[in-house]
Design a protein around this motif. Structure first.
Motif, PDB file in Angstrom:
ATOM      1  N   ILE A  22       0.841  -1.214   0.000  1.00  0.00           N
ATOM      2  CA  ILE A  22       0.000   0.000   0.000  1.00  0.00           C
ATOM      3  C   ILE A  22       0.868   1.252   0.000  1.00  0.00           C
ATOM      4  N   TYR A  23       1.909   1.257   0.849  1.00  0.00           N
ATOM      5  CA  TYR A  23       2.631   2.511   1.086  1.00  0.00           C
ATOM      6  C   TYR A  23       4.058   2.531   0.528  1.00  0.00           C
ATOM      7  N   GLY A  24       4.490   1.418  -0.113  1.00  0.00           N
ATOM      8  CA  GLY A  24       5.828   1.397  -0.693  1.00  0.00           C
ATOM      9  C   GLY A  24       6.898   1.058   0.340  1.00  0.00           C
ATOM     10  N   SER A  25       8.142   1.149  -0.096  1.00  0.00           N
ATOM     11  CA  SER A  25       9.233   0.702   0.783  1.00  0.00           C
ATOM     12  C   SER A  25      10.143   1.853   1.220  1.00  0.00           C
ATOM     13  N   THR A  26       9.765   3.077   0.878  1.00  0.00           N
ATOM     14  CA  THR A  26      10.571   4.233   1.278  1.00  0.00           C
ATOM     15  C   THR A  26      10.249   4.596   2.728  1.00  0.00           C
ATOM     16  N   ILE A 102      -0.405   9.089   0.161  1.00  0.00           N
ATOM     17  CA  ILE A 102       0.446   8.183  -0.614  1.00  0.00           C
ATOM     18  C   ILE A 102      -0.422   7.228  -1.428  1.00  0.00           C
ATOM     19  N   SER A 103      -1.438   6.682  -0.784  1.00  0.00           N
ATOM     20  CA  SER A 103      -2.333   5.748  -1.466  1.00  0.00           C
ATOM     21  C   SER A 103      -3.485   6.509  -2.112  1.00  0.00           C
ATOM     22  N   ASN A 104      -4.141   5.844  -3.064  1.00  0.00           N
ATOM     23  CA  ASN A 104      -5.352   6.426  -3.649  1.00  0.00           C
ATOM     24  C   ASN A 104      -6.516   6.091  -2.715  1.00  0.00           C
ATOM     25  N   VAL A 105      -6.823   7.035  -1.857  1.00  0.00           N
ATOM     26  CA  VAL A 105      -7.839   6.787  -0.824  1.00  0.00           C
ATOM     27  C   VAL A 105      -9.206   6.456  -1.437  1.00  0.00           C
ATOM     28  N   TYR A 106      -9.430   6.880  -2.690  1.00  0.00           N
ATOM     29  CA  TYR A 106     -10.730   6.633  -3.339  1.00  0.00           C
ATOM     30  C   TYR A 106     -10.874   5.203  -3.838  1.00  0.00           C
ATOM     31  N   LYS A 107      -9.769   4.468  -3.884  1.00  0.00           N
ATOM     32  CA  LYS A 107      -9.811   3.040  -4.251  1.00  0.00           C
ATOM     33  C   LYS A 107      -9.976   2.185  -3.007  1.00  0.00           C
ATOM     34  N   ARG A 108     -10.015   2.822  -1.840  1.00  0.00           N
ATOM     35  CA  ARG A 108      -9.987   2.079  -0.584  1.00  0.00           C
ATOM     36  C   ARG A 108     -11.349   2.171   0.124  1.00  0.00           C
ATOM     37  N   GLU A 109     -11.381   1.869   1.420  1.00  0.00           N
ATOM     38  CA  GLU A 109     -12.637   1.830   2.166  1.00  0.00           C
ATOM     39  C   GLU A 109     -13.360   3.187   2.094  1.00  0.00           C
ATOM     40  N   ALA A 110     -14.691   3.134   2.158  1.00  0.00           N
ATOM     41  CA  ALA A 110     -15.509   4.353   2.038  1.00  0.00           C
ATOM     42  C   ALA A 110     -15.139   5.394   3.099  1.00  0.00           C
ATOM     43  N   PHE A 111     -14.736   4.942   4.304  1.00  0.00           N
ATOM     44  CA  PHE A 111     -14.435   5.927   5.354  1.00  0.00           C
ATOM     45  C   PHE A 111     -13.211   6.774   5.021  1.00  0.00           C
ATOM     46  N   HIS A 114     -13.800  10.567   2.701  1.00  0.00           N
ATOM     47  CA  HIS A 114     -14.074  11.922   3.205  1.00  0.00           C
ATOM     48  C   HIS A 114     -12.861  12.479   3.937  1.00  0.00           C
ATOM     49  N   SER A 115     -12.549  13.731   3.616  1.00  0.00           N
ATOM     50  CA  SER A 115     -11.456  14.430   4.306  1.00  0.00           C
ATOM     51  C   SER A 115     -12.000  15.706   4.929  1.00  0.00           C
ATOM     52  N   TYR A 116     -11.601  15.965   6.173  1.00  0.00           N
ATOM     53  CA  TYR A 116     -11.964  17.236   6.822  1.00  0.00           C
ATOM     54  C   TYR A 116     -11.084  18.383   6.327  1.00  0.00           C
ATOM     55  N   LEU A 117     -10.089  18.062   5.503  1.00  0.00           N
ATOM     56  CA  LEU A 117      -9.100  19.077   5.102  1.00  0.00           C
ATOM     57  C   LEU A 117      -9.237  19.534   3.654  1.00  0.00           C
ATOM     58  N   SER A 118      -9.748  18.660   2.784  1.00  0.00           N
ATOM     59  CA  SER A 118      -9.648  18.911   1.338  1.00  0.00           C
ATOM     60  C   SER A 118     -10.252  20.230   0.881  1.00  0.00           C
ATOM     61  N   ASP A 119     -11.385  20.604   1.448  1.00  0.00           N
ATOM     62  CA  ASP A 119     -12.055  21.808   0.918  1.00  0.00           C
ATOM     63  C   ASP A 119     -11.382  23.099   1.372  1.00  0.00           C
ATOM     64  N   ILE A 120     -10.415  23.002   2.306  1.00  0.00           N
ATOM     65  CA  ILE A 120      -9.666  24.215   2.671  1.00  0.00           C
ATOM     66  C   ILE A 120      -8.202  24.118   2.214  1.00  0.00           C
ATOM     67  N   ALA A 121      -7.873  23.024   1.486  1.00  0.00           N
ATOM     68  CA  ALA A 121      -6.513  22.871   0.940  1.00  0.00           C
ATOM     69  C   ALA A 121      -6.410  23.624  -0.384  1.00  0.00           C
ATOM     70  N   ILE A 122      -5.155  23.970  -0.768  1.00  0.00           N
ATOM     71  CA  ILE A 122      -4.948  24.522  -2.118  1.00  0.00           C
ATOM     72  C   ILE A 122      -5.304  23.436  -3.122  1.00  0.00           C
ATOM     73  N   GLY A 123      -4.867  22.216  -2.839  1.00  0.00           N
ATOM     74  CA  GLY A 123      -5.135  21.078  -3.710  1.00  0.00           C
ATOM     75  C   GLY A 123      -4.850  19.791  -2.979  1.00  0.00           C
ATOM     76  N   VAL A 124      -5.213  18.687  -3.611  1.00  0.00           N
ATOM     77  CA  VAL A 124      -5.080  17.370  -2.985  1.00  0.00           C
ATOM     78  C   VAL A 124      -4.376  16.430  -3.961  1.00  0.00           C
ATOM     79  N   ILE A 125      -3.406  15.666  -3.448  1.00  0.00           N
ATOM     80  CA  ILE A 125      -2.701  14.663  -4.255  1.00  0.00           C
ATOM     81  C   ILE A 125      -2.918  13.323  -3.565  1.00  0.00           C
ATOM     82  N   ALA A 126      -3.403  12.339  -4.315  1.00  0.00           N
ATOM     83  CA  ALA A 126      -3.609  11.009  -3.727  1.00  0.00           C
ATOM     84  C   ALA A 126      -3.242   9.946  -4.746  1.00  0.00           C
ATOM     85  N   GLY A 127      -2.543   8.917  -4.280  1.00  0.00           N
ATOM     86  CA  GLY A 127      -2.298   7.751  -5.116  1.00  0.00           C
ATOM     87  C   GLY A 127      -1.045   7.812  -5.962  1.00  0.00           C
TER      88      GLY A 127
END
Ligand code: CA2
Length: 146
Positions: A22-26, A102-111, A114-127
């Motif tokens: 899920i999160y790689g080896s780094t 790091i992971s694509n949260v939208y490919k994962r569990e429904a919970f 939702h992010s409490y942060l996304s709508d006040i972020a400049i942008g969001v990077i996932a996956g």
């Protein structure tokens, strides 16, 4: 020189040690070293901080604003999906930030959708894996957001 805060939340200290599928080896230390070096190359200082404690993360956000940090790159881990306190700290300090997962949260569990942060972020990077941190820093510098 402007400073960008690289903030990582709970369990991200375990990166590179478990769940590599899920999160790689780094490791987090590798990421912090790489982003700090990239920052130096791009002309910004990078302050790195990780905590498993919600209150400590809130405190670090307050301090970043007091110190005059220009922006933040934030992977709040599971607190992304639960923490009104982190949202309030970011909104209350008006610290501009890019949300990274790091992971694509939208490919994962429904919970995780939702992010409490996304709508006040400049942008969001996932996956994009750990490259998401580099993409966020390049975006902040190259678009002159910092
Ligand atoms: O994909 C991400 O970056 C997440 O923010 C990671 C969080 C998760 O709760 C979010 O939904 C998505 C979890 C971080 C846990 O990191 C670990 C790393 C290695 C081994 C175990 C946990």
């Amino acid at each position: 020189m402007k400073t960008v805060l690289l903030l990582n939340g709970p369990n991200l200290n375990l990166l590179g040690t478990r769940e590599p599928q899920i999160y790689g080896s780094t490791t987090l230390a590798d990421i912090e070293k790489h982003i700090a070096a990239l920052g130096a190359q791009l002309g910004v200082a990078v302050a790195c901080y990780q905590s498993n404690s919600e209150g400590e993360l809130v405190g670090r956000i307050h301090r970043a604003r007091e110190e005059g940090a220009a922006a933040a790159i934030i992977n709040a881990g599971a607190y992304t999906h639960t923490s009104v306190a982190l949202r309030d700290a970011l909104a209350g300090t008006a610290l501009p930030f890019v949300e990274v997962h790091i992971s694509n949260v939208y490919k994962r569990e429904a919970f995780r959708h939702h992010s409490y942060l996304s709508d006040i972020a400049i942008g969001v990077i996932a996956g994009l894996g750990v490259y998401g941190y580099e993409a966020a820093l390049r975006f902040l510098v190259e678009t002159k957001a910092v």
